[in-house]
Design a protein around this motif. Structure first.
Motif, mmCIF file in Angstrom:
data_model
loop_
_atom_site.group_PDB
_atom_site.id
_atom_site.type_symbol
_atom_site.label_atom_id
_atom_site.label_comp_id
_atom_site.label_asym_id
_atom_site.label_seq_id
_atom_site.Cartn_x
_atom_site.Cartn_y
_atom_site.Cartn_z
ATOM 1 N N GLY A 31 8.249 17.878 56.233
ATOM 2 C CA GLY A 31 8.212 16.419 56.340
ATOM 3 C C GLY A 31 9.021 15.722 55.274
ATOM 4 N N PHE A 32 10.216 16.222 54.992
ATOM 5 C CA PHE A 32 11.050 15.648 53.937
ATOM 6 C C PHE A 32 11.912 14.465 54.405
ATOM 7 N N ASP A 33 11.986 14.225 55.714
ATOM 8 C CA ASP A 33 12.980 13.268 56.217
ATOM 9 C C ASP A 33 12.878 11.897 55.548
ATOM 10 N N GLN A 34 11.673 11.317 55.580
ATOM 11 C CA GLN A 34 11.490 9.992 55.024
ATOM 12 C C GLN A 34 11.706 10.016 53.512
ATOM 13 N N ALA A 35 11.156 11.036 52.869
ATOM 14 C CA ALA A 35 11.264 11.134 51.416
ATOM 15 C C ALA A 35 12.724 11.220 50.986
ATOM 16 N N VAL A 36 13.518 11.984 51.712
ATOM 17 C CA VAL A 36 14.935 12.121 51.378
ATOM 18 C C VAL A 36 15.642 10.778 51.542
ATOM 19 N N ALA A 37 15.316 10.080 52.623
ATOM 20 C CA ALA A 37 15.942 8.778 52.855
ATOM 21 C C ALA A 37 15.582 7.811 51.726
ATOM 22 N N ASP A 38 14.314 7.796 51.330
ATOM 23 C CA ASP A 38 13.874 6.921 50.235
ATOM 24 C C ASP A 38 14.589 7.264 48.938
ATOM 25 N N PHE A 39 14.717 8.574 48.687
ATOM 26 C CA PHE A 39 15.355 9.025 47.451
ATOM 27 C C PHE A 39 16.801 8.553 47.394
ATOM 28 N N GLN A 40 17.491 8.676 48.530
ATOM 29 C CA GLN A 40 18.895 8.256 48.563
ATOM 30 C C GLN A 40 19.024 6.755 48.330
ATOM 31 N N ALA A 41 18.065 6.010 48.868
ATOM 32 C CA ALA A 41 18.105 4.561 48.683
ATOM 33 C C ALA A 41 17.933 4.207 47.213
ATOM 34 N N LYS A 42 17.103 5.002 46.515
ATOM 35 C CA LYS A 42 16.845 4.703 45.112
ATOM 36 C C LYS A 42 17.906 5.267 44.183
ATOM 37 N N ASN A 43 18.621 6.274 44.628
ATOM 38 C CA ASN A 43 19.660 6.895 43.816
ATOM 39 C C ASN A 43 20.996 6.817 44.544
ATOM 40 N N PRO A 44 21.646 5.680 44.467
ATOM 41 C CA PRO A 44 22.867 5.487 45.255
ATOM 42 C C PRO A 44 23.974 6.481 44.899
ATOM 43 N N GLY A 45 23.898 7.095 43.731
ATOM 44 C CA GLY A 45 24.956 8.022 43.335
ATOM 45 C C GLY A 45 24.797 9.425 43.909
ATOM 46 N N ILE A 46 23.665 9.671 44.568
ATOM 47 C CA ILE A 46 23.407 11.031 45.045
ATOM 48 C C ILE A 46 23.258 11.035 46.563
ATOM 49 N N LYS A 47 23.944 11.986 47.189
ATOM 50 C CA LYS A 47 23.811 12.149 48.625
ATOM 51 C C LYS A 47 23.087 13.471 48.850
ATOM 52 N N VAL A 48 22.058 13.434 49.660
ATOM 53 C CA VAL A 48 21.303 14.670 49.888
ATOM 54 C C VAL A 48 21.716 15.279 51.219
ATOM 55 N N ASP A 49 22.121 16.536 51.163
ATOM 56 C CA ASP A 49 22.439 17.268 52.392
ATOM 57 C C ASP A 49 21.239 18.164 52.692
ATOM 58 N N ALA A 50 20.315 17.618 53.484
ATOM 59 C CA ALA A 50 19.076 18.361 53.756
ATOM 60 C C ALA A 50 19.299 19.335 54.898
ATOM 61 N N GLN A 51 19.059 20.620 54.648
ATOM 62 C CA GLN A 51 19.309 21.641 55.659
ATOM 63 C C GLN A 51 18.014 22.345 56.036
ATOM 64 N N ASN A 52 17.650 22.195 57.301
ATOM 65 C CA ASN A 52 16.466 22.895 57.798
ATOM 66 C C ASN A 52 16.862 24.311 58.173
ATOM 67 N N MET A 53 16.327 25.308 57.498
ATOM 68 C CA MET A 53 16.766 26.678 57.695
ATOM 69 C C MET A 53 15.885 27.450 58.683
ATOM 70 N N GLY A 54 15.097 26.766 59.473
ATOM 71 C CA GLY A 54 14.249 27.467 60.442
ATOM 72 C C GLY A 54 12.948 27.897 59.800
ATOM 73 N N GLN A 55 12.421 29.026 60.241
ATOM 74 C CA GLN A 55 11.163 29.508 59.686
ATOM 75 C C GLN A 55 11.396 30.242 58.376
ATOM 76 N N LEU A 56 10.327 30.435 57.640
ATOM 77 C CA LEU A 56 10.437 31.160 56.377
ATOM 78 C C LEU A 56 11.061 32.528 56.577
ATOM 79 N N LYS A 57 10.633 33.226 57.631
ATOM 80 C CA LYS A 57 11.139 34.587 57.807
ATOM 81 C C LYS A 57 12.625 34.624 58.152
ATOM 82 N N ASP A 58 13.172 33.502 58.579
ATOM 83 C CA ASP A 58 14.611 33.435 58.809
ATOM 84 C C ASP A 58 15.345 33.069 57.524
#
Lengths: 331, 434
Positions: free
Chosen positions: B52-79
């Protein structure tokens, strides 16, 4: 796009050669020497990309894997030195290794024999004068170009143990459901169906190509002699495309020994291949030990090398066996 | 355990394919430097499952304009796990912030050279905002290096189908249901009662489902003792949980499903079982699988045997990251109060961050899907007094690759229970010591 500097320079260059005949002779001689070099070297140059790529992605990994297989090396802990044949001797006493090898051979036999046989019959059928022949010929290759992952998902639904399509169909005709992942024969069969579904078309096209190279008059004279179509198939077609059959047998051997994706997807992505490793192939076990459970790079390399040798031996054995049995059929 | 819990996104296969594609993308991106043209620094975040990082990442980017987050969902833990190990071993490819599950965590802590020390980046001041055991678990054995900061935890509860309970003549009110099963014995007895009513559903999905809560309630170690010696064969609690689970199976109380597989997923829609041990993150798993038509049929009660923790992850920064400072900012935000609350709202993941746990947004929360159950109170109760459990270096592999499959084989009658135990113990020791 014209380079401004070049174009500015080019007129004097173009006029220069006639003014200096000496130099032009020298260039000609040089060109001749270059031509010699060219004829000798360029063939090597043309085939070089293959050898460079083979060296990089074939030979180097092979040698490096052999090197690693003699070392105690884990992915997280790094290289802990030379251990001689320890990895190999551990492998020989590892039940899981033998189980995986057994499964690999088992699935290979269950899959390949019907696969090549069906491909042969299919090719023979496609070799006849049919309506929509081209459409059929193209059609049979379709499964082969389908992504394995998509195949895995679809077959996963078909072979789901409790709420699967096949279970439902069996129920409709009043048969007991089969727990596909819970018994060796059922799992092997299901995986073989996945493999065959993808590869029958590919092999038939190869056979078809070979069959079309057979001169038609042979069949005409056979027909005049009163040979039935099935007799013609077994006594003429099959022996005449023998080298092709040997080729497909070897290719299938190599593919079958390295079987990985289909059983992995059949087990819904679990590398163990069934709770009791009923359908874990050797490639899956190598992956499990190297990347999933022990991170044991050395042990994985030892198994990889063993698999390499097994494939060579087995392909050789297959080559001899297939050739002999086909020779027998001509007598 | 939470491996798969995080595999909420459908079949393993899809995840495998996606993570492969993402994996390549990550590699190429990493070698390309990573700073985007607009002067922003790109931080790569790699996670598995659905934290459930989607909203948190968006909020973080809004608060830190100098940082862009490239959030990568890597599937399940075993993958994700095998890939991360390869990237760490080769020194290339891992993200700037990576998610580590508590199961494999100890393995990373043993060979910690691949991770940055968060204390060097200024994590020391954050100690008071984490549950003590969660904070302590992120450290290496010598307590000098902090590898990970906690994201979520899995406070325990029992999810149940009130409609099936009504059908079987059992109480449906969550307080009364909680009183039905103070102990696991009482739980089994109620199961027998439920079975006698022939509702067409089993009491619980599988024998293996009770292993994590049972062991985590009753022992502070599992397969390893705290000196990393294999005790899977001698830890009496493991054996007791194993036998209790299989007894449920032989008594016909389990649905004999293999968890996290399509049949298990489908069984939620088919109402195949009535109860499911339920750490906080499991509520999201159930809601996604059971779908809208089961909304309001599920409810949450207390779990037999008292409190415990099941699952939960950490965020860490690989040593190979070239943007540790910005990576730490992101890590701090995601594990901080606001980030944690955003994750909770998005996927029901319970914070390990104390201010977030104390926040009314968590404490007074109810879950609409689960008949408006006061999940904040249920999961939050006693979670601060939790006894931590020590899991050891190869815990995850021991459970998922060996003990769980053997137990499933025994439950499904494919292998005698004793033989399955012997095999599990034998292979377990080999894996633990190999």
């Amino acid at each position: 796009m014209p380079d401004p500097v070049r174009t500015a320079e080019s007129p004097p260059r173009a006029t220069a050669p006639p003014a200096q005949p000496k130099r032009s002779r020298r260039t000609a001689r040089r060109a001749g020497r270059f031509g010699q070099f060219d004829t000798k070297a360029s063939p090597y140059l043309y085939i070089a990309p293959f050898f460079v790529l083979f060296g990089l992605f074939g030979l180097f990994p092979l040698i490096y894997t052999a090197y690693v297989s003699f070392r105690d090396w884990t992915l997280t802990g790094g290289d802990n030195g030379f251990v001689g044949l320890a990895n190999y001797s551990e492998m020989l006493s590892d039940d899981r290794f033998w189980n995986a090898l057994f499964n690999t051979f088992g699935i290979f036999i269950v899959a390949t024999v019907p696969q090549l046989l069906l491909a042969l019959l299919l090719a023979n059928w496609l070799n006849k004068k049919l309506r929509f022949r081209t459409a059929f010929r193209m059609g049979i290759l379709l499964p082969n170009i389908t992504s394995v992952a998509a195949v895995g998902i679809v077959f996963g639904f078909i072979f789901a143990d409790r709420f699967g399509l096949l279970t439902w169909l069996l129920d409709v005709v009043g048969l007991d459901p089969i727990e596909w992942r819970n018994s060796r024969p059922a799992a092997w069969t299901a995986i073989s169906i996945m493999v065959d579904w993808r590869w029958i078309g590919y092999n038939s096209l190869i056979y078809l190509g070979a069959m079309q190279a057979i001169p038609k008059d042979i069949y005409e004279s056979a027909s005049l002699d009163g040979a039935s179509p099935s007799r013609q198939f077994w006594r003429l077609t099959v022996p005449l495309i023998q080298p092709t059959i040997v080729f497909t047998a070897i290719i299938s051997t190599i593919g079958g020994m390295q079987l990985f994706t289909e059983p992995l997807l059949f087990g819904y992505g679990r590398i163990q291949g069934g709770a009791l490793n009923e359908f874990q192939t050797i490639a899956m076990y190598i992956y499990e030990r190297t990347f999933d459970s022990n991170y044991d790079y050395g042990y994985g390399s030892a198994m990889s090398w063993t698999l390499f040798l097994v494939i060579i031996l087995f392909a050789l054995g297959n080559f001899l066996a297939v050739r002999r049995s086909l020779r027998g059929s001509t007598k | 355990m939470s491996v798969t819990r995080r595999g909420v996104r459908g079949i393993a296969v899809v995840a495998l394919a996606t993570s492969m594609a993402l994996g390549t993308a990550a590699c190429s991106k990493d070698s390309g430097g990573g700073d985007s043209a607009d002067g922003k620094v790109t931080v790569v975040l790699q996670y598995f499952g659905s934290p459930g990082f989607d909203q948190a990442v968006a909020d973080f980017q809004a608060k830190n304009p100098g940082i862009k987050v490239d959030a990568q969902n890597m599937g399940q833990l075993k993958d994700f796990q095998p890939k991360l190990v390869q990237w760490l071993a080769t020194g290339k490819g891992a993200g700037d912030v990576v998610m580590l599950e508590e199961g494999p965590l100890q393995g990373y802590l043993q060979d910690h050279k691949n991770f940055a020390n968060l204390l060097d980046l200024g994590a020391a001041e954050l100690e008071s905002s984490f549950l003590p055991y969660k904070w302590a678990n992120g450290f290496t054995a010598d307590k000098k290096k902090l590898v990970g900061l906690g994201t979520d935890i899995g406070g325990l509860a029992m999810c149940y189908r009130s409609d099936l309970f009504a059908k079987a003549g059992l109480p449906t009110n969550r307080d009364e249901v909680s009183k039905l099963w103070p102990t696991w014995e009482a739980y089994a007895a109620k199961g027998a009662e439920f079975k006698a009513k022939n509702t067409g559903a089993a009491w619980i999905d599988s024998a293996t489902s009770i292993m994590q809560p049972y062991i985590m309630q009753n022992s502070d170690t599992w397969f390893y003792d705290t000196s990393n010696k294999f005790i899977g064969d001698t830890n009496p609690v493991v054996r007791k949980a194993w036998e209790y689970g299989l007894k449920l199976g032989t008594d016909g109380l389990t649905s004999k499903l293999t968890r996290w597989q399509p049949d298990w997923d489908a069984s939620f829609k088919k109402s195949a079982f009535a109860t499911l041990p339920c750490p906080a993150w499991m509520t999201g798993v159930i809601a996604e699988r059971a779908g809208d038509e089961a909304k309001g049929k599920w409810d949450v009660a207390a779990i037999p045997g008292g409190s415990g923790n099941w699952g939960g992850s950490y965020l860490a920064i690989p040593e190979q990251s070239t943007k540790k400072k910005q990576a730490f900012e992101l890590l701090k935000y995601l594990t901080g109060k606001e980030g944690s609350l955003a994750n909770f709202k998005e996927k029901g993941n319970m914070p390990s961050n104390v201010p977030a746990l104390d926040d009314p947004q968590f404490k007074d929360s109810t879950n609409v899907y689960f008949s408006n159950a006061p999940t904040g109170t249920i999961f939050g109760t006693s979670v601060k007094q939790l006894k931590p459990i020590y899991l050891g270096p190869k815990h995850q592999q021991l459970w998922e690759n060996i003990f769980e499959p053997q137990m499933q084989a025994a439950e499904q009658g494919r292998s005698p229970a004793d033989a399955a135990w012997q095999k599990a113990v034998e292979e377990g020791r080999k894996l633990a010591e190999g």
